[in-house]
Design a protein around this motif. Sequence first.
Motif, PDB file in Angstrom:
ATOM      1  N   MET A 216      22.668  16.667 -43.192  1.00  0.00           N
ATOM      2  CA  MET A 216      23.573  17.751 -42.878  1.00  0.00           C
ATOM      3  C   MET A 216      22.831  18.789 -42.039  1.00  0.00           C
ATOM      4  N   SER A 217      23.501  19.249 -41.010  1.00  0.00           N
ATOM      5  CA  SER A 217      22.910  20.285 -40.172  1.00  0.00           C
ATOM      6  C   SER A 217      23.334  21.661 -40.691  1.00  0.00           C
ATOM      7  N   PRO A 218      22.512  22.670 -40.441  1.00  0.00           N
ATOM      8  CA  PRO A 218      22.838  24.028 -40.911  1.00  0.00           C
ATOM      9  C   PRO A 218      24.164  24.517 -40.325  1.00  0.00           C
ATOM     10  N   ASN A 219      24.970  25.170 -41.149  1.00  0.00           N
ATOM     11  CA  ASN A 219      26.231  25.730 -40.678  1.00  0.00           C
ATOM     12  C   ASN A 219      26.446  27.170 -41.156  1.00  0.00           C
ATOM     13  N   VAL A 220      25.410  27.773 -41.734  1.00  0.00           N
ATOM     14  CA  VAL A 220      25.473  29.165 -42.186  1.00  0.00           C
ATOM     15  C   VAL A 220      24.398  29.931 -41.416  1.00  0.00           C
ATOM     16  N   GLY A 221      24.801  30.965 -40.711  1.00  0.00           N
ATOM     17  CA  GLY A 221      23.830  31.686 -39.891  1.00  0.00           C
ATOM     18  C   GLY A 221      23.791  33.170 -40.157  1.00  0.00           C
ATOM     19  N   GLY A 222      22.853  33.813 -39.518  1.00  0.00           N
ATOM     20  CA  GLY A 222      22.625  35.254 -39.462  1.00  0.00           C
ATOM     21  C   GLY A 222      23.172  36.127 -40.561  1.00  0.00           C
ATOM     22  N   ALA A 223      24.169  36.923 -40.194  1.00  0.00           N
ATOM     23  CA  ALA A 223      24.744  37.907 -41.116  1.00  0.00           C
ATOM     24  C   ALA A 223      25.393  37.231 -42.327  1.00  0.00           C
ATOM     25  N   ASP A 224      26.014  36.087 -42.096  1.00  0.00           N
ATOM     26  CA  ASP A 224      26.646  35.337 -43.184  1.00  0.00           C
ATOM     27  C   ASP A 224      25.603  34.965 -44.235  1.00  0.00           C
ATOM     28  N   ARG A 225      24.452  34.553 -43.780  1.00  0.00           N
ATOM     29  CA  ARG A 225      23.369  34.155 -44.676  1.00  0.00           C
ATOM     30  C   ARG A 225      22.884  35.337 -45.505  1.00  0.00           C
ATOM     31  N   ILE A 226      22.694  36.480 -44.863  1.00  0.00           N
ATOM     32  CA  ILE A 226      22.213  37.684 -45.564  1.00  0.00           C
ATOM     33  C   ILE A 226      23.218  38.129 -46.617  1.00  0.00           C
ATOM     34  N   VAL A 227      24.498  38.132 -46.261  1.00  0.00           N
ATOM     35  CA  VAL A 227      25.546  38.542 -47.209  1.00  0.00           C
ATOM     36  C   VAL A 227      25.562  37.610 -48.413  1.00  0.00           C
TER      37      VAL A 227
ATOM     38  N   TYR B 123      32.230  24.902 -45.651  1.00  0.00           N
ATOM     39  CA  TYR B 123      32.243  25.063 -44.201  1.00  0.00           C
ATOM     40  C   TYR B 123      32.300  23.703 -43.514  1.00  0.00           C
ATOM     41  N   SER B 124      31.574  22.729 -44.058  1.00  0.00           N
ATOM     42  CA  SER B 124      31.584  21.385 -43.481  1.00  0.00           C
ATOM     43  C   SER B 124      32.973  20.767 -43.548  1.00  0.00           C
ATOM     44  N   ILE B 125      33.643  20.945 -44.659  1.00  0.00           N
ATOM     45  CA  ILE B 125      34.986  20.375 -44.838  1.00  0.00           C
ATOM     46  C   ILE B 125      35.967  20.974 -43.844  1.00  0.00           C
ATOM     47  N   PHE B 126      35.881  22.300 -43.634  1.00  0.00           N
ATOM     48  CA  PHE B 126      36.832  22.982 -42.758  1.00  0.00           C
ATOM     49  C   PHE B 126      36.356  23.121 -41.316  1.00  0.00           C
ATOM     50  N   GLY B 127      35.173  22.604 -41.015  1.00  0.00           N
ATOM     51  CA  GLY B 127      34.673  22.633 -39.650  1.00  0.00           C
ATOM     52  C   GLY B 127      34.206  23.996 -39.160  1.00  0.00           C
ATOM     53  N   VAL B 128      33.777  24.846 -40.080  1.00  0.00           N
ATOM     54  CA  VAL B 128      33.310  26.186 -39.728  1.00  0.00           C
ATOM     55  C   VAL B 128      31.791  26.134 -39.502  1.00  0.00           C
ATOM     56  N   ASN B 129      31.322  26.872 -38.505  1.00  0.00           N
ATOM     57  CA  ASN B 129      29.890  26.940 -38.223  1.00  0.00           C
ATOM     58  C   ASN B 129      29.571  28.353 -37.749  1.00  0.00           C
ATOM     59  N   THR B 130      28.814  29.106 -38.555  1.00  0.00           N
ATOM     60  CA  THR B 130      28.491  30.485 -38.173  1.00  0.00           C
ATOM     61  C   THR B 130      27.064  30.629 -37.669  1.00  0.00           C
ATOM     62  N   CYS B 131      26.320  29.546 -37.606  1.00  0.00           N
ATOM     63  CA  CYS B 131      24.919  29.665 -37.186  1.00  0.00           C
ATOM     64  C   CYS B 131      24.745  29.561 -35.675  1.00  0.00           C
ATOM     65  N   GLY B 132      25.773  29.147 -34.973  1.00  0.00           N
ATOM     66  CA  GLY B 132      25.688  29.095 -33.520  1.00  0.00           C
ATOM     67  C   GLY B 132      24.981  27.873 -32.973  1.00  0.00           C
ATOM     68  N   MET B 133      24.527  26.996 -33.827  1.00  0.00           N
ATOM     69  CA  MET B 133      23.849  25.777 -33.367  1.00  0.00           C
ATOM     70  C   MET B 133      24.880  24.694 -33.108  1.00  0.00           C
ATOM     71  N   LYS B 134      24.686  23.956 -32.055  1.00  0.00           N
ATOM     72  CA  LYS B 134      25.582  22.825 -31.752  1.00  0.00           C
ATOM     73  C   LYS B 134      25.226  21.657 -32.638  1.00  0.00           C
ATOM     74  N   LYS B 135      26.248  20.907 -33.037  1.00  0.00           N
ATOM     75  CA  LYS B 135      26.008  19.720 -33.873  1.00  0.00           C
ATOM     76  C   LYS B 135      25.583  18.563 -33.016  1.00  0.00           C
TER      77      LYS B 135
END
Length: 63
Positions: free
Chosen positions: A1-12, A51-63
């Motif tokens: 699995m590739s990361p899908n949680v980024g920046g501010a989301d991760r801190i929160v 996030y994986s199930i719903f296709g959300v990605n907040t980390c900005g990295m391409k899959k």
Amino acid sequence: MSPNVGGADRIVRIVAGVALIALAATGTVGVWGYIGIVPLATGLLRICPAYSIFGVNTCGMKK
């Protein structure tokens, strides 16, 4: 699995998880506060299964 949680989301997630666990440990809230383990883990691991199930990605990295 590739990361899908980024920046501010991760801190929160990490702050909310630690806060819930601390409140549960001090008895301020009931044992349900230990659900804070979930946001803490997803924040630290940068992977959220929902996030994986719903296709959300907040980390900005391409899959």
